[in-house]
Structure formats: C-alpha cells, structure tokens
Scaffold this active site. Structure first.
Site, PDB file in Angstrom:
ATOM      1  N   TRP A 324     -15.611 -26.451 -11.420  1.00  0.00           N
ATOM      2  CA  TRP A 324     -16.378 -26.156 -10.215  1.00  0.00           C
ATOM      3  C   TRP A 324     -17.863 -26.437 -10.432  1.00  0.00           C
ATOM      4  O   TRP A 324     -18.566 -26.891  -9.526  1.00  0.00           O
ATOM      5  CB  TRP A 324     -16.184 -24.696  -9.818  1.00  0.00           C
ATOM      6  CG  TRP A 324     -16.903 -24.279  -8.569  1.00  0.00           C
ATOM      7  CD1 TRP A 324     -16.438 -24.347  -7.284  1.00  0.00           C
ATOM      8  CD2 TRP A 324     -18.214 -23.712  -8.475  1.00  0.00           C
ATOM      9  NE1 TRP A 324     -17.383 -23.859  -6.414  1.00  0.00           N
ATOM     10  CE2 TRP A 324     -18.479 -23.467  -7.111  1.00  0.00           C
ATOM     11  CE3 TRP A 324     -19.193 -23.384  -9.416  1.00  0.00           C
ATOM     12  CZ2 TRP A 324     -19.669 -22.904  -6.668  1.00  0.00           C
ATOM     13  CZ3 TRP A 324     -20.383 -22.834  -8.979  1.00  0.00           C
ATOM     14  CH2 TRP A 324     -20.613 -22.599  -7.627  1.00  0.00           C
ATOM     15  N   HIS A 325     -18.343 -26.195 -11.656  1.00  0.00           N
ATOM     16  CA  HIS A 325     -19.763 -26.352 -11.934  1.00  0.00           C
ATOM     17  C   HIS A 325     -20.201 -27.808 -12.003  1.00  0.00           C
ATOM     18  O   HIS A 325     -21.382 -28.105 -11.801  1.00  0.00           O
ATOM     19  CB  HIS A 325     -20.126 -25.655 -13.244  1.00  0.00           C
ATOM     20  CG  HIS A 325     -20.241 -24.164 -13.116  1.00  0.00           C
ATOM     21  ND1 HIS A 325     -19.151 -23.327 -13.235  1.00  0.00           N
ATOM     22  CD2 HIS A 325     -21.302 -23.366 -12.850  1.00  0.00           C
ATOM     23  CE1 HIS A 325     -19.551 -22.074 -13.067  1.00  0.00           C
ATOM     24  NE2 HIS A 325     -20.846 -22.071 -12.835  1.00  0.00           N
ATOM     25  N   GLY A 326     -19.293 -28.728 -12.303  1.00  0.00           N
ATOM     26  CA  GLY A 326     -19.707 -30.116 -12.374  1.00  0.00           C
ATOM     27  C   GLY A 326     -18.557 -31.048 -12.710  1.00  0.00           C
ATOM     28  O   GLY A 326     -17.566 -30.655 -13.339  1.00  0.00           O
TER      29      GLY A 326
END
Length: 443
Positions: A324-326
C-alpha cells in the site's frame, strides 16, 4: 496544496471565516467544505478532480442501490462493481508499471524478451486514502453495519474533507459522517487545542523532517563512500524524517479539523517509545493498521482459527500494508520484515503485552523498558532502510556496510544542530506520551 505552504496559510483562514459565518446552518457549511476541498485538491492537478468525483459518485450510488436490491445478485453486483472499479483505478495508476516491469523481469530471467508498454501517468495525490474511505463505506453498508448516506453533499465531504484528503488519517463513515450530518458548535478551547496541534505538526514537518531530509538525501546519494557510523546516522535521521513528515501532517490535519469543529481519528501515538514491534504498530499510522485489521485480517479469519491461520493472516496484512505504501519490492520486503519481527510475539502470545504507555505515571523508564525501547527502535531503523532505498540491492548493500568496525568512527557529516532538535522533540513527546498530542502541556 501543502499544509506548510503560503498558499494554505492564505486559504485556510478564508475557509475558517466563511465556515463559521454560517455556524447555525451546517448544510451550507458542508457545501463550503466541499467547494474548499475540491479547490484544495485541484490546486495539485485539476484534471484528477474528475477521477475523485467519479469515485465518490460510484460509491454513493452503490451504497444506495445495495440497500434496496431487486435481488441478492443485484446487491452483490453493485458492491463488487464499486470495489473492483476503485481498486482498478488504484491498480492502474499506482501499480500497473510495477506489475508490468516485474513480469517482464521474470520472463527475462528465463531468456524471454518482452516489450510491454508502461504508462506514463502521474499518480493522483491522495488516491490511496480516498479509495480506502470509499471502500470502507461500501463494505460497511454491504455488511449491514451502517445505512447509506442519502445526501450526496454530505457523503462527498466525508470522502473529500480537505484536512485528510492528501495524507490521512483514513476515516470511517461510522466516525466522521455523524459529525458531518449534524450541527457543529465552535468551542474556543478546542480551537486553541487545534492550533497547538497544528503548531507541533509544523515543527515536526519543517524543523525536524526537512532538516533530516537534507542530510539523509546526502548520505543515501553517496552511501558507498561513507563510513559505517555515517550510514547509521543516515538511517536514524530517516527514521525521524519519515516520522516528522507523516505524523506532522497528521497533527496538522487533526488540528485543522478541530478548528472546524470536527474530530478526526488519531493516527500516531508516539511510536518510537514502543517496547516491541506489536506496540509499534498499534502506535504507527493507527488508522491504516486498524483499517487492515477490520477489513482484511478479521474477514480472513483473524486469530479465531489455528496458529497457522493467524500466521498466514498476519503475513498477508503486513505484505499488503507494505505494498500500500509504494509500488516497489522494497516496500513489500519492508512489510515482510515487520511480519517476521511480529511472529515471535504472536506465536508466544505476547503481542498484546504492552498496551499502556511506557513508564506510565513515572518520569523515567526502567532499565528493562529502556532496553526494550532501544532494541525496538533499532529494529525499526533497519526496516526503514528498505523503505528509503530505491532498490533491494541498495538496501542490502547499505545495511551490509553498516556492520563493520568503522561504525565506531566519527561521522563525516555535521549533525549537532539536527541532533539537538531531535532530542528536544523527543523530550517534549516523552513528557506528553500519555496525552493525545505533544502540546497538551500548555492547557
């Protein structure tokens, strides 16, 4: 538009004045909030307003149609249409190139040459946040936890409320919508508290994060020619850079919303005072952690089944959280790394051991607590190297270079000023670790 910009400093007082000029007419306030939110978002790139409005409209219509279905199949149709379309947008804009490049790399390892076309598109700011707002809303309606909001303006404000639109926290309809659909009252004490939280957020963002970023960028750009002590300093400063950036923005968001009579979910609880990794994740990006718990972990079975099921589900949420973060393998490895750190606590039944504040009602921690915090912080720092590095090769190389005797050498960069600022921040937050934010001390 950034919170720490002159543009926002001019924008928000205007919104504040007009907003409270209609203090007895919350429906007009909501229209003002929606217009302000669209302007706030459009300042980044007005073209993506159409994507935001389309996603909002789809979830709004889906919510209404799911509660008055012609059949169960009709209800499921609108639920899955909303989920698939929203995740589809997120996948195309944020992850398409990652999957294409990874697949091409896999085929290339078998000698198969490919020529897949990548997308040359800009990632819409805040898409991960407003997508999750909409997903939680339709999931809660589908599971009969809430009733749909019939007023499109109200629902749009829930999704697009400008303080949380860019960097969270990730709100729930059960928490935010009731505040949007009722009269708000200006309370001087809450407004002053909001200003204090904004001030502390700006301090963490501008003074801590931005100063750390300058040194971190310098070290990571030339990491192969730095001694181990300098590399360690770079990793430590990145830990405070990302904390200052992210928690600083969250503080500004919460303080700004409080000035408008709205309470947002707490997103950080002084995570660097954690005594184990489980406690760290209860205090870091709280709204995302609880979102994955409620909408991924528990539906998968949570910890209700066997130990194997608990282990599987825990790995899934950590991997998904990393992704989700990258869109990079570094984030996936970062998630897997934290999952492995979490496993011993889960298997030994110690993952809920530290639920209160460290050294509660005391001035100083015990020796045991100090060691626990130090070890946890060191483990978190190692993980942050994966988060910061542009590739896994760089991350592993960076970590390997830290573990040599030059770690005892004098760092090659000047760190005195930044170190003093960090120590000041830690001192204030240590004193206030049992409060909601660091400047409650001035009440």
């Amino acid at each position: 538009m950034l919170f720490n910009s002159i543009q926002f400093a001019l924008f928000f007082p205007i919104v504040f004045i007009f907003y409270w000029a209609f203090s007895k007419k919350y429906k007009i306030q909501n229209i003002l909030l929606l217009v302000a939110s669209y302007y706030f978002y459009g300042c980044w790139d007005w073209r993506f307003l159409f994507l935001l409005i389309f996603s909002t409209t789809l979830d709004y219509v889906s919510g209404l149609l799911m509660t008055n279905p012609k059949s169960t199949a009709f209800r499921k149709l609108w639920f899955w249409l909303s989920v698939v379309v929203n995740l589809g947008f997120l996948g195309v804009f944020k992850y398409y190139n990652f999957f294409i490049d990874s697949f091409a790399g896999l085929l290339g390892s078998f000698g198969v040459q490919t020529n897949f076309a990548s997308l040359q598109v800009i990632l819409p700011v805040g898409i991960s946040f407003y997508t999750f707002h909409g997903l939680s809303y339709v999931i809660d309606i589908y599971n009969n936890r809430i009733k749909p909001e019939k007023n499109f303006i109200n629902y749009s404000v829930f999704v697009c409320f400008f303080p949380l639109l860019v960097a969270g926290p990730i709100e729930r309809a059960t928490h935010l919508l009731p505040q949007i659909t009722t009269q708000r009252k200006f309370e001087y004490s809450k407004a002053v508290d909001g200003l204090r939280q904004i001030l502390w957020g700006l301090f963490k963002k501008i003074v801590i994060a931005d100063n750390c970023a300058t040194l971190v960028n310098q070290i990571f750009a030339d990491y192969q020619h730095q001694n181990a002590s300098t590399l360690l300093i770079g990793a430590v400063f990145f830990a405070f850079q990302i904390y200052g950036d992210f928690s600083g923005y969250s503080d500004i968001a919460l303080g700004t919303a409080r000035l408008l009579g709205i309470e947002l979910l707490r997103n950080f609880g002084f995570p660097y005072f954690s005594r184990d990794i489980a406690e760290f994740w209860r205090r870091w990006h709280i709204s995302l952690t609880t979102w994955f718990r409620d909408y991924v972990y528990i539906p998968l079975g949570g910890s209700r089944g066997s130990k194997w099921m608990s282990v599987r589900n825990t790995f899934i949420i950590f991997l998904v959280s990393g992704f989700w973060h990258g869109a990079n393998w570094t984030f996936i490895v970062w998630g897997a790394y934290h999952a492995m750190l979490f496993m011993p606590l889960l298997l030994l039944g110690r993952n809920r051991l530290n639920t209160n504040s460290v050294a509660q009602h005391k001035i100083l921690p015990s020796i045991t607590e100090l060691i626990q915090m130090s070890v946890t912080f060191l483990l978190v720092i190692i993980g942050w190297i994966f988060f910061r590095a542009p590739s896994l090769t760089v991350a592993f190389d960076y970590i390997s270079l830290i573990f040599n005797y030059s770690v005892f050498d004098i760092p090659t960069i000047k760190i005195t000023t930044v170190s003093v600022l960090i120590l000041f921040m830690l001192l204030v937050e240590w004193i206030q670790r049992e409060q909601k934010h660091a400047l409650n001390m001035f009440e």
